[in-house]
Design a protein around this motif. Sequence first.
Motif, short mmCIF file in Angstrom:
data_model
loop_
_atom_site.label_atom_id
_atom_site.label_comp_id
_atom_site.label_asym_id
_atom_site.label_seq_id
_atom_site.Cartn_x
_atom_site.Cartn_y
_atom_site.Cartn_z
N PRO A 108 0.82 -1.23 0.00
CA PRO A 108 0.00 0.00 0.00
C PRO A 108 0.85 1.27 0.00
O PRO A 108 0.51 2.25 -0.68
N TYR A 119 -5.44 6.97 -4.09
CA TYR A 119 -5.89 6.79 -2.71
C TYR A 119 -7.33 7.29 -2.55
O TYR A 119 -7.67 8.40 -2.95
N GLU A 122 -11.36 2.99 -5.95
CA GLU A 122 -11.20 1.55 -6.18
C GLU A 122 -9.86 1.19 -6.79
O GLU A 122 -9.37 0.06 -6.63
N ASP A 125 -6.98 -0.13 -4.09
CA ASP A 125 -7.02 -1.52 -3.61
C ASP A 125 -6.66 -2.50 -4.72
O ASP A 125 -5.97 -3.49 -4.49
N VAL A 128 -2.90 -2.42 -5.25
CA VAL A 128 -2.20 -3.14 -4.18
C VAL A 128 -2.27 -4.65 -4.43
O VAL A 128 -1.26 -5.36 -4.32
N ASP A 129 -3.46 -5.15 -4.75
CA ASP A 129 -3.62 -6.58 -5.02
C ASP A 129 -2.80 -7.01 -6.24
O ASP A 129 -2.11 -8.04 -6.20
#
Length: 314
Positions: A108, A119, A122, A125, A128-129
């Motif tokens: 992150p 930030y 959607e 996230d 990050v994944d």
Amino acid sequence: MKPVRLLSSVLTVGGWTLLSRLLGFVRDVFITNLIGPGPVMDAFVAAFRLPNMFRRFFAEGAFNAAFVPMFSKRLEAGDDPEGFAAQAMSGLALVLILLCALAMIFMPGFIWVTAEGFYGDERFDMAVDFGRVVFPYIFFISLAALVSGMLNAAGRFAAAAAAPVLLNVMLCVTMGLAALTGYVSVVEALIWTIPLAGVAQLVWVWRDLRHAGLRLRPTRPRLSPDMRRLIAVAVPAALAGGVVQINLLVGQLVASNYSGAVSWLYAADRLYQLPLGVVGIAIGIVLLPDLSRRLKSGDETGSREALSRAGEMS
């Protein structure tokens, strides 16, 4: 060691580099059409930029710029080049394992630093994944680059030059299959194939070491005088190469504040990069180990001639 035939070697590397660039363009067309500019592609671009950024330091960039001349000189002098390469590989692998571990934990933060505009929506996230899946690619491609440097120093350029083609072929095939079958989403197929392609590239070049008469066996990492010298040479090169990466990151940081802008910036940059560097990259790859060996053997006349021929071709 037998001198490198500069023209034929440059044509070999240049041909494979051109093919890789063309397939990379096809790959980007697939990404743009099958995923499309928007939040998902934005997240993928930001995630994939991380291993590619560090790749400039640990793969084709600063590390190899220091490793290849030192290995080439040892190979020419018969001064235990395989032992030196084993030390370099073990040290590099240790650094990469630590880097990957930090990236998994602090992904992150990595995304926030490189795409702060994500930030709160959607894209953050997803990035990050995606980043946690694709980041280990840096481990495999960096080791593959080290092995490629050994092959180049030994005058075997084809396998190393062909390795990047594997990435683009595998990505195009898996994206196409995902789009046709619908078994998984295109972006899932894309991100999971990237580290697998890194493994394939490493295996591809490692196999050719035997044909070059070289062996590479892992050893315990240690900070020997040779490794200190390698680091001392690599750090300034990393600082110089970092300027380009900072420029790319600044562009991404600004674009991350607008939906789809990161995707379009990526597509434009890839189109811009398509015709660049094919000849220059090929000459640099061939000339660096050849000059290093000639200078080590005291062949100053041959060094000047090789440099002159390279200038004529460029």
